[in-house]
Design a protein around this motif. Structure first.
Motif, PDB file in Angstrom:
ATOM      1  N   ARG A 155      44.289  37.034  44.018  1.00  0.00           N
ATOM      2  CA  ARG A 155      44.796  38.036  43.068  1.00  0.00           C
ATOM      3  C   ARG A 155      43.720  39.074  42.738  1.00  0.00           C
ATOM      4  N   TYR A 156      42.488  38.643  42.592  1.00  0.00           N
ATOM      5  CA  TYR A 156      41.414  39.610  42.378  1.00  0.00           C
ATOM      6  C   TYR A 156      41.362  40.603  43.542  1.00  0.00           C
ATOM      7  N   ARG A 157      41.411  40.081  44.755  1.00  0.00           N
ATOM      8  CA  ARG A 157      41.358  40.954  45.935  1.00  0.00           C
ATOM      9  C   ARG A 157      42.543  41.907  45.956  1.00  0.00           C
ATOM     10  N   GLN A 158      43.738  41.393  45.667  1.00  0.00           N
ATOM     11  CA  GLN A 158      44.939  42.230  45.683  1.00  0.00           C
ATOM     12  C   GLN A 158      44.877  43.324  44.624  1.00  0.00           C
ATOM     13  N   ILE A 159      44.387  42.966  43.446  1.00  0.00           N
ATOM     14  CA  ILE A 159      44.253  43.953  42.365  1.00  0.00           C
ATOM     15  C   ILE A 159      43.237  45.023  42.764  1.00  0.00           C
ATOM     16  N   ASN A 160      42.110  44.604  43.320  1.00  0.00           N
ATOM     17  CA  ASN A 160      41.103  45.571  43.758  1.00  0.00           C
ATOM     18  C   ASN A 160      41.661  46.524  44.817  1.00  0.00           C
ATOM     19  N   GLU A 161      42.443  45.970  45.736  1.00  0.00           N
ATOM     20  CA  GLU A 161      43.016  46.803  46.794  1.00  0.00           C
ATOM     21  C   GLU A 161      44.056  47.770  46.234  1.00  0.00           C
ATOM     22  N   PHE A 162      44.848  47.317  45.257  1.00  0.00           N
ATOM     23  CA  PHE A 162      45.829  48.207  44.641  1.00  0.00           C
ATOM     24  C   PHE A 162      45.128  49.349  43.907  1.00  0.00           C
ATOM     25  N   GLU A 163      44.093  49.021  43.161  1.00  0.00           N
ATOM     26  CA  GLU A 163      43.386  50.053  42.409  1.00  0.00           C
ATOM     27  C   GLU A 163      42.671  51.019  43.349  1.00  0.00           C
ATOM     28  N   ARG A 164      42.170  50.512  44.452  1.00  0.00           N
ATOM     29  CA  ARG A 164      41.547  51.404  45.440  1.00  0.00           C
ATOM     30  C   ARG A 164      42.594  52.321  46.054  1.00  0.00           C
ATOM     31  N   TYR A 165      43.764  51.774  46.371  1.00  0.00           N
ATOM     32  CA  TYR A 165      44.871  52.575  46.907  1.00  0.00           C
ATOM     33  C   TYR A 165      45.228  53.705  45.949  1.00  0.00           C
ATOM     34  N   MET A 166      45.326  53.385  44.661  1.00  0.00           N
ATOM     35  CA  MET A 166      45.659  54.405  43.667  1.00  0.00           C
ATOM     36  C   MET A 166      44.568  55.468  43.587  1.00  0.00           C
ATOM     37  N   ALA A 167      43.315  55.055  43.570  1.00  0.00           N
ATOM     38  CA  ALA A 167      42.201  56.009  43.494  1.00  0.00           C
ATOM     39  C   ALA A 167      42.187  56.933  44.702  1.00  0.00           C
ATOM     40  N   GLU A 168      42.445  56.378  45.879  1.00  0.00           N
ATOM     41  CA  GLU A 168      42.437  57.193  47.102  1.00  0.00           C
ATOM     42  C   GLU A 168      43.617  58.149  47.165  1.00  0.00           C
ATOM     43  N   ASN A 169      44.606  57.933  46.316  1.00  0.00           N
ATOM     44  CA  ASN A 169      45.749  58.839  46.250  1.00  0.00           C
ATOM     45  C   ASN A 169      45.703  59.741  45.012  1.00  0.00           C
ATOM     46  N   GLY A 170      44.525  59.814  44.389  1.00  0.00           N
ATOM     47  CA  GLY A 170      44.344  60.752  43.292  1.00  0.00           C
ATOM     48  C   GLY A 170      44.571  60.198  41.915  1.00  0.00           C
ATOM     49  N   PHE A 171      44.559  58.856  41.786  1.00  0.00           N
ATOM     50  CA  PHE A 171      44.781  58.228  40.485  1.00  0.00           C
ATOM     51  C   PHE A 171      43.682  57.200  40.210  1.00  0.00           C
ATOM     52  N   PRO A 172      42.481  57.653  39.843  1.00  0.00           N
ATOM     53  CA  PRO A 172      41.400  56.701  39.563  1.00  0.00           C
ATOM     54  C   PRO A 172      41.696  55.839  38.340  1.00  0.00           C
ATOM     55  N   PHE A 173      41.225  54.613  38.393  1.00  0.00           N
ATOM     56  CA  PHE A 173      41.320  53.672  37.275  1.00  0.00           C
ATOM     57  C   PHE A 173      40.018  53.683  36.485  1.00  0.00           C
ATOM     58  N   VAL A 174      40.115  53.504  35.172  1.00  0.00           N
ATOM     59  CA  VAL A 174      38.961  53.196  34.343  1.00  0.00           C
ATOM     60  C   VAL A 174      39.423  52.125  33.358  1.00  0.00           C
ATOM     61  N   LYS A 175      38.596  51.083  33.172  1.00  0.00           N
ATOM     62  CA  LYS A 175      39.060  49.897  32.455  1.00  0.00           C
ATOM     63  C   LYS A 175      38.070  49.534  31.346  1.00  0.00           C
ATOM     64  N   PHE A 176      38.634  49.210  30.178  1.00  0.00           N
ATOM     65  CA  PHE A 176      37.804  48.907  29.015  1.00  0.00           C
ATOM     66  C   PHE A 176      38.130  47.503  28.506  1.00  0.00           C
ATOM     67  N   PHE A 177      37.080  46.696  28.376  1.00  0.00           N
ATOM     68  CA  PHE A 177      37.232  45.359  27.802  1.00  0.00           C
ATOM     69  C   PHE A 177      36.603  45.359  26.414  1.00  0.00           C
ATOM     70  N   PHE A 178      37.392  44.966  25.410  1.00  0.00           N
ATOM     71  CA  PHE A 178      36.933  44.938  24.024  1.00  0.00           C
ATOM     72  C   PHE A 178      36.270  43.586  23.753  1.00  0.00           C
ATOM     73  N   ASN A 179      34.966  43.590  23.740  1.00  0.00           N
ATOM     74  CA  ASN A 179      34.206  42.351  23.583  1.00  0.00           C
ATOM     75  C   ASN A 179      33.964  42.086  22.098  1.00  0.00           C
TER      76      ASN A 179
END
Length: 285
Positions: A155-179
């Motif tokens: 699942r980690y690999r699949q999520i990384n690949e999905f987010e890379r796919y989105m970034a390469e199509n003009g939709f970069p991800f940015v993620k915030f974890f509230f510690n």
């Protein structure tokens, strides 16, 4: 502010206990409010350009334990932006229909259009958190042969690949974890429980999930280490300090938009001539 100090580098090992839940940034409350206001103003200007250009979009994922400040950050920061250029989605417990599909299926409908910022208040990362803590995959429609020791790494690999796919199509991800610290969560939950005007914010499951605090901390650490990439980095916020965490989010967003550098469309040729004609027409009224 150097936002890189809150960024999880690709391949970096993470132990949440080593990341501060608060810090001495040296600013007074007034200085912090001024800096936050100025940064939000910059964010508003860049967001207008992103929305007007309609070439790229941004996906913002917010993840945390209950009462860490996700909802408040959305209200405080993103409510200042152009409404048409925003899309906010909360990914809670999957519905019966969603469970009949792959676990990322429901994420597609949450993605922004070009020119929009899509905000995920809780996100697809729910699928590698609660099901892991509570061993829920065994109760899901997932085929037994897919529930093995490698399921979370897949699942980690699949999520990384999905987010890379989105970034390469003009939709970069940015993620915030509230510690957030366990003590601060206790204080915020008690405030919700004791204040009649905040009771509606409280859920009994918040306290029940708190009983699994250490399990979540361990899994969060694993998740952050395995899914922070160049295409979709994680930022770990010192969430005991709400205003300072909001400033980090706003500054990171400004830096990303500056990198994308969207431009306001220019009117030229026949449209420019027609614009000038209509200006003269209205001025002559």
């Amino acid at each position: 502010m150097d936002t890189r100090s809150y960024k999880v580098k690709a391949g970096q090992q993470v132990k949440l206990a080593d990341w501060p839940t608060s810090e001495d940034h040296g600013w007074t409350e007034e200085q912090l409010e001024k800096r936050l206001s100025e940064t939000i103003d910059k964010l508003k200007k860049w967001h207008i350009r992103l929305h007007a250009e309609e070439e790229k979009g941004i996906v913002v994922a917010l993840q945390a334990m209950d009462a860490a400040g996700k909802d408040e950050a959305i209200t405080y920061l993103f409510s200042n932006l152009t409404a048409q250029g925003l899309k906010t989605t909360t990914l809670g417990k999957p519905s019966e229909t969603e469970q009949k599909h792959d676990y990322l299926w429901r994420l597609h409908d949450a993605m922004p259009e070009r020119g929009q910022i899509g905000i995920l208040n809780r996100s697809h990362y729910e699928e590698v958190l609660a099901p892991r803590v509570h061993h829920q995959l065994e109760e899901s429609p997932l085929p037994d042969q897919l529930i093995d020791q490698e399921v979370w790494e897949r699942r980690y690999r699949q999520i990384n690949e999905f987010e890379r796919y989105m970034a390469e199509n003009g939709f970069p991800f940015v993620k915030f974890f509230f510690n957030m610290s366990k003590e601060e969560q206790k204080n915020r939950l008690l405030e919700r429980m004791k204040d009649p005007e905040k009771n509606w914010e409280f859920s009994f499951s918040d306290v029940e999930e708190r009983e699994h605090w250490e399990d979540y901390q361990e899994i969060f650490s694993d998740m952050l280490a395995k899914t922070s990439t160049e295409d979709a980095p994680w930022y770990i916020l010192p969430a005991d300090e709400e205003d300072y965490s909001r400033l980090i989010i706003a500054q990171v967003m400004v830096e990303l938009l500056e990198e994308i550098h969207p431009q306001l469309p220019e009117i030229s040729g026949e449209k420019k001539d027609k614009l000038d004609q209509y200006i003269r027409k209205l001025e002559a009224e």
